[in-house]
Design an enzyme around this catalytic site. Structure first.
Site, PDB file in Angstrom:
ATOM      1  N   ALA A   9      63.367 107.562  74.502  1.00 28.15           N
ATOM      2  CA  ALA A   9      62.687 106.276  74.260  1.00 28.15           C
ATOM      3  C   ALA A   9      63.110 105.213  75.274  1.00 28.15           C
ATOM      4  CB  ALA A   9      62.987 105.783  72.846  1.00 28.15           C
ATOM      5  N   ALA A 108      74.784 112.788  88.713  1.00 27.45           N
ATOM      6  CA  ALA A 108      74.608 111.853  89.829  1.00 27.45           C
ATOM      7  C   ALA A 108      74.474 110.449  89.271  1.00 27.45           C
ATOM      8  CB  ALA A 108      73.376 112.209  90.656  1.00 27.45           C
ATOM      9  N   PHE A 111      69.824 109.476  91.176  1.00 28.76           N
ATOM     10  CA  PHE A 111      69.109 110.729  91.478  1.00 28.76           C
ATOM     11  C   PHE A 111      68.066 110.571  92.575  1.00 28.76           C
ATOM     12  CE2 PHE A 111      70.978 112.292  87.542  1.00 28.76           C
ATOM     13  CZ  PHE A 111      71.265 113.599  87.905  1.00 28.76           C
ATOM     14  N   HIS A 142      70.884  94.514  90.203  1.00 31.94           N
ATOM     15  CA  HIS A 142      70.046  95.234  89.236  1.00 31.94           C
ATOM     16  C   HIS A 142      69.402  94.259  88.254  1.00 31.94           C
ATOM     17  CE1 HIS A 142      72.296  98.798  90.584  1.00 31.94           C
ATOM     18  NE2 HIS A 142      71.287  99.506  90.093  1.00 31.94           N
ATOM     19  N   HIS A 143      68.458  94.787  87.493  1.00 33.06           N
ATOM     20  CA  HIS A 143      67.747  94.041  86.446  1.00 33.06           C
ATOM     21  C   HIS A 143      68.724  93.477  85.399  1.00 33.06           C
ATOM     22  CE1 HIS A 143      68.340  97.667  83.926  1.00 33.06           C
ATOM     23  NE2 HIS A 143      68.147  98.304  85.071  1.00 33.06           N
ATOM     24  N   LYS A 146      70.749  95.621  82.582  1.00 33.23           N
ATOM     25  CA  LYS A 146      71.780  96.638  82.880  1.00 33.23           C
ATOM     26  C   LYS A 146      73.107  96.258  82.225  1.00 33.23           C
ATOM     27  CE  LYS A 146      73.777  99.408  86.594  1.00 33.23           C
ATOM     28  NZ  LYS A 146      73.621 100.639  85.815  1.00 33.23           N
ATOM     29  N   GLY A 152      77.012 102.551  88.756  1.00 30.39           N
ATOM     30  CA  GLY A 152      77.554 103.864  89.103  1.00 30.39           C
ATOM     31  C   GLY A 152      77.306 104.204  90.557  1.00 30.39           C
TER      32      GLY A 152
HETATM   33  P1  NAD Z   1      67.764 102.285  78.194  1.00 34.73           P
HETATM   34  O1  NAD Z   1      68.663 101.407  77.360  1.00 34.73           O
HETATM   35  O2  NAD Z   1      66.388 101.835  78.481  1.00 34.73           O
HETATM   36  O3  NAD Z   1      67.652 103.738  77.499  1.00 34.73           O
HETATM   37  C1  NAD Z   1      68.741 104.419  76.921  1.00 34.73           C
HETATM   38  C2  NAD Z   1      68.223 105.188  75.712  1.00 34.73           C
HETATM   39  O4  NAD Z   1      69.309 105.977  75.201  1.00 34.73           O
HETATM   40  C3  NAD Z   1      67.745 104.270  74.586  1.00 34.73           C
HETATM   41  O5  NAD Z   1      66.484 104.735  74.115  1.00 34.73           O
HETATM   42  C4  NAD Z   1      68.821 104.409  73.516  1.00 34.73           C
HETATM   43  O6  NAD Z   1      68.301 104.312  72.209  1.00 34.73           O
HETATM   44  C5  NAD Z   1      69.356 105.813  73.784  1.00 34.73           C
HETATM   45  N1  NAD Z   1      70.747 105.960  73.354  1.00 34.73           N
HETATM   46  C6  NAD Z   1      71.736 105.047  73.450  1.00 34.73           C
HETATM   47  N2  NAD Z   1      72.863 105.548  72.922  1.00 34.73           N
HETATM   48  C7  NAD Z   1      72.570 106.783  72.479  1.00 34.73           C
HETATM   49  C8  NAD Z   1      73.310 107.803  71.820  1.00 34.73           C
HETATM   50  N3  NAD Z   1      74.591 107.599  71.490  1.00 34.73           N
HETATM   51  N4  NAD Z   1      72.681 108.956  71.517  1.00 34.73           N
HETATM   52  C9  NAD Z   1      71.396 109.141  71.832  1.00 34.73           C
HETATM   53  N5  NAD Z   1      70.616 108.209  72.430  1.00 34.73           N
HETATM   54  C10 NAD Z   1      71.216 107.043  72.752  1.00 34.73           C
HETATM   55  O7  NAD Z   1      68.590 102.561  79.526  1.00 34.73           O
HETATM   56  P2  NAD Z   1      68.062 103.177  80.917  1.00 34.73           P
HETATM   57  O8  NAD Z   1      67.711 102.081  81.844  1.00 34.73           O
HETATM   58  O9  NAD Z   1      67.069 104.260  80.649  1.00 34.73           O
HETATM   59  O10 NAD Z   1      69.424 103.800  81.475  1.00 34.73           O
HETATM   60  C11 NAD Z   1      70.150 104.780  80.734  1.00 34.73           C
HETATM   61  C12 NAD Z   1      71.389 105.180  81.524  1.00 34.73           C
HETATM   62  O11 NAD Z   1      70.992 105.795  82.759  1.00 34.73           O
HETATM   63  C13 NAD Z   1      72.299 104.020  81.923  1.00 34.73           C
HETATM   64  O12 NAD Z   1      73.632 104.472  81.885  1.00 34.73           O
HETATM   65  C14 NAD Z   1      71.875 103.718  83.350  1.00 34.73           C
HETATM   66  O13 NAD Z   1      72.881 103.094  84.119  1.00 34.73           O
HETATM   67  C15 NAD Z   1      71.616 105.121  83.849  1.00 34.73           C
HETATM   68  N6  NAD Z   1      70.718 105.238  85.004  1.00 34.73           N
HETATM   69  C16 NAD Z   1      71.017 106.201  85.895  1.00 34.73           C
HETATM   70  C17 NAD Z   1      70.172 106.448  86.965  1.00 34.73           C
HETATM   71  C18 NAD Z   1      70.492 107.602  87.897  1.00 34.73           C
HETATM   72  O14 NAD Z   1      69.704 107.863  88.844  1.00 34.73           O
HETATM   73  N7  NAD Z   1      71.578 108.333  87.660  1.00 34.73           N
HETATM   74  C19 NAD Z   1      69.028 105.677  87.140  1.00 34.73           C
HETATM   75  C20 NAD Z   1      68.743 104.671  86.198  1.00 34.73           C
HETATM   76  C21 NAD Z   1      69.582 104.472  85.130  1.00 34.73           C
END
Ligand code: NAD
Length: 257
Positions: A9, A108, A111, A142-143, A146, A152
């Site tokens: 979600a 990563a 990605f 970032h937005h 965050k 990271g």
């Molecule tokens: P977001 O808050 O929009 O989405 C996170 C989702 O995870 C939410 O729907 C939330 O309900 C769910 N969630 C939270 N805790 C949970 C748990 N304990 N169990 C199951 N679901 C849970 O955030 P986002 O922007 O999608 O980013 C998510 C993560 O990914 C962050 O850590 C962000 O920094 C990271 N990120 C990494 C990359 C990459 O390329 N590696 C890119 C963008 C974001």
């Protein structure tokens, strides 16, 4: 390949689900918290073990607090785990390393293929330029939503530069630049993080000497590039032995000599 999405979600999870279908793979289901606005036309679960049971790989963009239970579930299920969550503690990282003894894990902080190349360039710059002559800083923006800082990706950039310099980020990371700081010590790596608007992700490595400055910048315009990279990593994981992999492995980039 049946791929499940943890955090389906979320901002990233929604795009990952679309990219799985666009790649012709099967979206096995999603992990969502109660109350999340998750899609209703696929199986939804509240524990990763249940999603893992019907998946060949999991793509996980959730929250650092989920990493240790997810690592335990992956270690038990022996399926691939593509992990994009950031803001991890040393204990989270230890749990990932342990799970990688029984499952292929691709982790990563970013990605996007371009960042994998920028990380490789940062390591080369670290190896080529004397640390005491080139002050190093990583600036990221970032937005406003965050939740972790520095990002990271910023920490990965610092770690790549430190590796090129023959040291570790922990050994040379400078404290936040505020208050009565005194002069800058040589060889340190500093960080500055800005938050605002809806910036997808911008990172610059700034190397400043007395007589020149090098700035290496990556700007992500659309987080779909992260989603595509994560799906690419999941497809790449098919048949891979247990181990901890990164995007350089997925992209077939050789470490520099
Ligand atoms: P977001 O808050 O929009 O989405 C996170 C989702 O995870 C939410 O729907 C939330 O309900 C769910 N969630 C939270 N805790 C949970 C748990 N304990 N169990 C199951 N679901 C849970 O955030 P986002 O922007 O999608 O980013 C998510 C993560 O990914 C962050 O850590 C962000 O920094 C990271 N990120 C990494 C990359 C990459 O390329 N590696 C890119 C963008 C974001």
């Amino acid at each position: 390949m049946r791929i499940g999405v943890a955090g389906i979600a979320g901002r990233m999870g929604r795009l990952v689900a679309e990219e799985i279908l666009a790649a012709g793979a099967t979206l096995s289901g999603g992990l969502a918290l109660p109350g999340d606005a998750a899609p209703s036309d696929i199986p939804l679960f509240t524990t990763l073990a249940d999603l893992a049971a019907i998946s060949d790989a999991i793509i996980d963009f959730t929250h650092a607090s989920a990493v240790q239970p997810h690592a335990a579930a992956i270690a038990h299920a022996h399926i691939a785990w593509v992990l994009g969550t950031t803001g991890l503690s040393p204990a989270d990282q230890a749990a990932i390393t342990y799970a990688a003894t029984t499952a292929p894990i691709i982790q990563a902080a970013n990605f996007s293929p371009g960042v994998a190349l920028v990380l490789a360039l940062a390591e080369r710059l670290g190896a080529a330029l004397p640390a005491d002559a080139y002050d190093a800083d990583i600036l990221e923006m970032h937005h406003r939503q965050k939740v972790d800082a520095p990002s990271g990706t910023a920490l990965a950039l610092g770690a790549a530069l430190a590796t090129g310099r023959g040291t570790t980020l922990d050994a040379v990371r400078l404290p936040p630049n505020t208050g009565h700081t005194g002069p800058r010590p040589p060889g340190g790596i500093g960080f500055a993080a800005l938050r605002g608007g809806q910036i997808t992700g911008e990172h610059s490595l700034v190397l400043t000497a007395d007589d020149e400055q090098i700035v290496l910048t990556h700007k992500a315009f659309d987080r779909r590039s992260f989603a595509r990279g994560a799906v690419r990593a999941a497809l790449w994981s098919a048949g891979k032995p247990p181990g901890l992999y990164g995007m350089t492995n997925v992209l077939g980039m050789e470490p520099h000599p």
